[in-house]
Design an enzyme around this catalytic site. Structure first.
Site, short mmCIF file in Angstrom:
data_model
loop_
_atom_site.label_atom_id
_atom_site.label_comp_id
_atom_site.label_asym_id
_atom_site.label_seq_id
_atom_site.Cartn_x
_atom_site.Cartn_y
_atom_site.Cartn_z
CD GLU A 100 -1.66 -2.37 1.74
OE1 GLU A 100 -2.72 -3.33 1.83
OE2 GLU A 100 -0.38 -2.46 2.16
CG PHE A 130 -10.18 -9.31 11.16
CD1 PHE A 130 -8.98 -9.54 11.92
CD2 PHE A 130 -10.46 -9.34 9.74
CE1 PHE A 130 -7.80 -9.77 11.01
CE2 PHE A 130 -9.24 -9.67 8.92
CZ PHE A 130 -8.23 -10.14 9.71
CD GLN A 131 -7.59 -6.75 7.84
OE1 GLN A 131 -8.31 -6.91 6.70
NE2 GLN A 131 -6.30 -7.63 7.59
CE LYS A 151 -17.00 -7.11 2.15
NZ LYS A 151 -16.02 -8.31 2.58
CG MET A 191 21.91 13.14 4.17
SD MET A 191 23.20 14.19 3.22
CE MET A 191 22.29 14.48 1.58
#
Length: 707
Positions: A142, A204-205, A254, A600
């Protein structure tokens, strides 16, 4: 009036309860920035005037003028052909919420998105397969997809779109949202959410992504009523690309995605404000707003946009120029769509010109008049010019700390003119003597017209240009020659020569990023794509993917090679996107500068920590390549890694082989990885230490020296 209906905004104080919320007044970033600053104080709809015709002509003219002066009115580089008028493929029949969402994307002209599926977003992916126009590019993470959407947006000027599932999918977007916020990138991120009845139950999630992203988005929505979905999607795109652009997140449960409905494409918008205004069709077309036969309920939002610049206001700028002897133009990313106007301004005045990291390419860096980049790793002569100037003309910049160093000492001898579309930037870091809150492009157009009556001012600044020419000659950009060893500066300079500065360049973050800014020639805007404000490692490859999608040569789009100049540390953070560029056969070349270190940080260790290595070495502990010179000690083996993704790859160690290897990379169709081994002792120079001044500038030395 609850202007969101049942949409919960990130500023609404949503904890974990899905209840309608009125948006409170919140601290604004800037009057025209409009990031999460809707006050929700609209009067009842019945009390509102519903036609612009009922307003005084001056009001309508003022709103129209404001819209016409916005950056979007001037358009952005086209990368796709005109599309046919949108037609409802469901013919007014019932459909799922997920199909309504995808149709909303179609209506915005979106034809390319970056999305990774999951349980809470799979309905959207099913709907994408039913679209004939929207194509998804399946990134492998993602964070990769949102960086790809950023790369797409930075390369085109259009809104980038990414889609993720709930929970970890949504939280993996957070760095990209912050990155887009810092760099003012137009972006719409769509996330799936658990069904409404589970919100607040630790399902969940489930994560409250609206709250998590509250401070790093321009605006955000949680859709709680399917009837609001068409309006919310349109609002999201208008907000993302208008004023000072930025990211907007739309969180869709959903069950909303699964719910059946017939969308009302003619509903009014509710982007804060008490008046409905009919926007003329020609202005809609200039703004790239589709005509959906809707009245725009956005007058409150429009009122936060700056008034169009006027000649009386900008005469102060002309007078400041005429009264100066050593002026400097200092421009940034806010000038990306003002290419012609900026170049015309310079042509009429002959004023020396320097760029921020984000502005590279709007004025060609390879022209004699260019001072290239200023700031911490800017050229000696650009920083000299700022220190010596008696007038600083700041265009679309924010006086970032990496540019200014010690603020009190930055341009201390100069009067300052500051033109910016975000009023919050005016006087935020550095007080300007002449402040203009307006679009830079529109302002420069008027300034150039005013200069026509003044004649060319070149002669006035001839002594100043002569002085700067001498400074450039005596203090050129330089790098060490180390026999047959490849130094990164030389590799990038050669790449620029062989591509003639025509490639789109993306980078990760680190030394390679600064070397790329210094040594590659940028001759056009939107060909330099990097993470500027946030400095996100891992940005290079996925952003190259996004730019390559936009310029893939398909369906009438322009074809352009994209090169990710990356470092070994930064590249590893999103190397999984090699799978995407191979599967999609995108013309992405990975120019991997490998010094086996976090370069760096190593440079700062060398300069300020007595070269004490604190977890900055990335290779094998038992055998360091820089000491053994054994190719078998190079770790990891990026060539084998690339080949495991079926991406052609080669490693080059000797300078004599470099040109041939670059040519092979450029000649190979599709993706390619070229690994260039370089010494880790190289330092990015010049360098002004953080918080320092021009007097502290460092121009010599490397990791072999003792400090």
């Amino acid at each position: 009036m609850n202007i969101c209906g049942r949409i919960l905004d990130g500023r609404a104080g949503l904890a974990r309860r899905a209840v309608p919320a009125k948006l409170p007044t919140v601290k604004k970033r800037g009057p025209l920035d409009c990031r999460n600053d809707f006050d929700g104080n609209s009067p009842p709809l019945a009390a509102q005037v519903t036609r612009a015709a009922y307003r005084p002509r001056s009001y309508t003219a003022r709103v129209t003028a404001k819209l016409a002066s916005r950056p979007e009115a001037s358009g952005t580089p086209a990368v796709r052909p005109e599309t046919a008028p949108w037609v409802d493929r469901f013919n007014g029949e019932i459909r799922k919420g997920s199909d309504i969402l995808v149709q909303a994307l179609e209506r915005e002209g979106v034809d390319q998105v970056f999305a990774y599926p999951g349980g809470a977003s799979m309905e959207i992916h099913q709907a994408l397969t039913r679209s004939d126009t929207v194509v998804n590019y399946l990134c492998r993470h993602e964070q990769g997809e949102i960086f790809a959407a950023e790369g797409y947006a930075k390369a085109t000027g259009r809104v980038g779109v990414c889609i993720a599932t709930s929970g970890p999918g949504a939280t993996n977007l957070v760095t990209g949202l912050a990155d887009a916020m810092m760099d003012s990138v137009p972006l719409v991120a769509i996330t799936g959410q658990v069904p409404r009845r589970f919100i607040g139950t630790d399902a969940f999630q489930e994560t409250p992504i609206v709250e998590i992203t509250r401070q790093i988005t321009k605006h955000n929505f949680l859709v709680m009523d399917i009837k609001d979905l068409p309006r919310v999607m349109r609002e999201a795109f208008i907000l993302a690309r208008s004023g000072r652009p930025g990211p907007v997140i739309v969180d869709v449960p959903k069950d909303i995605q699964q719910q059946l409905d017939i969308p009302d494409w003619h509903q009014e918008l509710h982007i804060s404000g008490p008046v409905l205004v009919d926007v003329p069709k020609d202005i809609q077309q200039q703004l790239d707003i589709p005509d959906w036969h809707q009245e725009l309920h956005i007058s409150g939002y429009i009122d936060r946009l700056p008034e169009p610049p006027n000649s009386v206001q900008l005469m102060e700028v002309i007078e400041a120029i005429k009264g100066s002897k050593k002026p400097v133009i200092y421009y940034g990313g806010g000038c990306s769509d003002a290419r012609d106007e900026l170049r015309e301004f310079h042509r009429r005045t002959g004023i020396p010109i320097t760029s921020t990291l984000m502005g590279l390419g709007t004025f060609p860096t390879n022209e004699e008049a260019s001072l290239s980049m200023l700031g911490m790793h800017g050229t000696y002569y650009a920083n000299y010019a700022i220190d010596s100037a008696d007038l600083l003309i700041a265009l679309g910049v924010r006086f970032d700390d990496r540019v200014t160093g010690k603020l009190e000492a930055f341009a201390a001898r100069a009067r300052i003119v500051h033109i910016d579309i975000d009023a919050a930037e005016l006087g935020k870091n550095k007080t300007a003597h002449v402040s203009v809150n307006a679009d830079v492009k529109a302002s420069l157009r008027i300034i150039n017209r005013l200069l026509e009556t003044e004649g060319m001012l070149h002669a006035q600044f001839a002594p100043w240009r002569e002085e700067m020419g001498k400074v450039k000659t005596e203090n050129p950009m330089r790098y060490p020659i180390r026999g047959d060893v490849i130094v990164p500066q030389a590799a990038i300079e050669l790449l620029g020569e062989m591509t003639k500065g025509e490639a789109i360049i993306t980078t990760g973050v680190g030394q390679h990023q600064m070397f790329a800014a210094q040594w590659y020639p940028y001759i056009e805007p939107r060909r330099w794509i990097t993470s500027g404000g946030l400095g996100s490692m891992g940005f290079g490859l996925p952003s190259a993917l996004g730019a390559a999608v936009a310029f893939d040569g398909k369906n009438g789009r322009e074809k352009r090679v994209v090169i990710d100049i990356d470092g070994d540390g930064s590249f590893l953070m999103n190397c999984q996107e090699m799978a995407t560029i191979f599967i999609e056969q995108l013309d992405v070349k990975i120019f991997l500068i490998n010094n086996q270190h976090l370069g760096m940080v190593v440079q700062w260790e060398d300069r300020f920590y007595k070269a004490n290595r604190a977890h900055t070495y990335l290779g094998k502990r038992e055998a360091e390549w820089s000491e053994t010179n054994l190719e078998s000690d190079i770790y990891p083996d990026f060539v084998k890694m690339a080949e495991s993704f079926s991406v052609p790859a080669k490693r080059v160690i000797n300078k004599a082989d470099l040109r041939g290897c670059i040519q092979e990379m450029l000649d190979t169709p599709g993706p390619y990885l070229l690994e260039i081994m370089v010494p880790h002792i190289e330092h990015v120079l010049p360098m002004i230490p953080g918080g320092g001044t021009f007097a502290d500038i460092i121009v010599r030395g490397d990791g072999a020296d003792t400090y």
